[in-house]
Motif scaffolding. Structure first.
Motif: not given
Length: 291
Positions: A95-118
């Protein structure tokens, strides 16, 4: 879901979606439980509701008929920042730090998308804070695309870090923001602290995910090792046991000083390791914001 299993999927979009859905199972039905202000919440199906609004994927997991309530575009802007300096290539047990952070941010982006956040995406690399995806239509898909192809290399050392030209955050009336940074937060000087201090204010919260390795923290090594600086490429051979206590003490001192320096209003620090489940880490961050 374990981080190693998410990495093995080799698909950032699917991994991020799985984490976000795991989070949704825990927070559906609660007002303002998400990352932004106007959370798209769930409630139980009632006679007269359109069956098309039932979330059948959620039903398959919970056996409950839950209706997703419609949400209007929120007045909330999430600015994601990914550290792309060379130290992000650090890896433990696949597990690389970069891949961990990519998945973390992608997951948060999904939450933001579902809320129609900018949403917008920035990166830190080669001494600069660069904008990769500005806020606007299709920003969610573009954020996933840029995260997928992002590579870490070089150093990030900047005595006066600022947002790039044309990317300086401008507040709209009544708009609030969340500045989300994913990094190892290891600094040569005070470049990280200066950046955080420059962006935190009553209308912009700062959420810092400091991702470290368990072996980085314990330094439980024996024998001779060739250590390599992942940012400069410099190498040095040392006997691990001889420097163990010094490394541990300096690491503990740095983290303690960082904790103290970041005890400022509107800033939340979440420190995690590469083996902590990402959904659990995000859940803790959301809980912290409500304290």
């Amino acid at each position: 879901m374990l981080t190693t299993e998410l990495i093995k999927l080799n698909n950032l979009q699917i991994a991020g979606k799985l984490v976000s859905e795991e989070l949704m199972l825990g927070i559906h039905g609660s007002k303002r439980s998400g990352i932004g202000i106007e959370f798209e919440q769930y409630r139980h199906y009632e006679p007269g509701d359109d069956p098309k609004r039932i979330d059948w994927k959620l039903y398959a997991r919970t056996q409950k008929h839950l209706v997703r309530e419609s949400a209007t575009e929120s007045n909330f802007h999430i600015r994601f920042v990914l550290d792309l300096s060379g130290s992000m290539n650090y890896e433990e047990k696949g597990v690389s730090r970069l891949n961990y952070c990519k998945i973390l941010l992608a997951s948060l982006a999904y939450l933001g998308y579902r809320q129609s956040d900018q949403m917008s995406l920035y990166c830190l690399q080669n001494g600069d804070l660069e904008i990769l995806v500005p806020a606007g239509k299709q920003s969610f898909q573009r954020i996933l695309y840029e995260l997928e192809k992002a590579e870490a290399k070089g150093v990030w050392q900047n005595e006066n870090p600022k947002f790039p030209a044309g990317g300086e955050p401008q507040f709209q009336q009544k708009q609030k923001e969340l500045f989300v940074l994913a990094s190892d937060f290891l600094q040569v000087g005070d470049e990280w602290l200066k950046l955080i201090q420059s962006v935190a204010n009553p209308r912009r919260e700062v959420l810092i995910f400091q991702v470290l390795g368990e072996e980085e923290l314990s330094f439980n090594l024996n024998g001779f090792y060739r250590f390599k600086d992942l940012e400069t490429g410099r190498e040095i051979e040392l006997e691990a046991l001889a420097i163990r206590e010094e490394v541990r003490q300096k690491a503990q001192s740095y983290l303690a000083n960082l904790d103290e320096a970041l005890r400022i209003p509107h800033v939340h620090l979440i420190r995690t390791t590469l083996h902590e489940p990402i959904a659990q880490v995000i859940s803790e961050a959301l809980r912290m914001r409500k304290i």
